[in-house]
Design a protein around this motif. Sequence first.
Motif: not given
Length: 298
Positions: A270-274, A279-280
């Motif tokens: 939902x968030x393009x840059x994430x 996340x890792x």
Amino acid sequence: MQLYQCPTLKGIASSAFRPLAAAPRLTKTPNASGRHSRHQCPHAAGTGVQTMLHSITTANPGWLAGAAVNTAVFVAGAPILLKGLTANGMLHAWLLGTVVFSAFGAGGFALVCLYFLFGTAVTRVKLEQKQKEGIAEARSGRRGPASVWGSGSAGAFCALVALLTGNYRLWQIGYVASLTSKLSDTVSSEIGKAYGKTTYLITNLKLVPRGTEGAVSVEGTLAGLGAAAMYAVIAVAVGQASVSDAGLITAAAFLANVFESYLGAVVQGRVSWLSNDLVNVIQIFIAAAIAVIAKYYL
């Protein structure tokens, strides 16, 4: 013709076992033509070798020993490393390995090597099946720079802080927890994709297809928890954690993994840059933070 004797090595010998010994002195010896040639004192050269060998075997070897050993390992193991790393990924992995060996020595270096081997192996479990289902890792699991730092940035951070502050024991547990968390996450994800019979979205426990971001399975969760416990025990065996720290490391890794699954379900996509690698990074820093804070206050 009188020969100049080797200068006294008393000052050098007194610091022979320091991480950085003084450079060996040179003497001038007249040759047959009457000219002087420069020769390295053999005792000083031997002292330099002894200093390097001693540094390598210490718990916190320092930068010179870290770079030397890591370079030797990468040259010797290049054919194996390239099976799990891209060329650029290998360069970044060299940086990671150097800072880890410099701070935490052979034991810490062994842990990052074992993570690489275990992570690569589990990624290839039922690889063809996962490729057909479109849920396999890119490049057949070969890791590029983003994946290297997605797995090792928190560990490198802990190693750098340990080198800067000299508080190795505190930051060592953060280093171990970060790698434990990432290995546990990798095992959980890959075993879940390969053997998970039923997968649930962690936010509401609704049934979802295997490979969905934020999905968990009983098989994957148990495998990940087992991998975390096993890795913590190995950390104890190689002197990177105490027996009492093993439970803390396993708990920190598990909590960080739960958060990573929740974040993947709620935000990722939902968030393009994430990206998955980002996340890792968040996950392994959380694992390290939990372990360091708990170790400091408990």
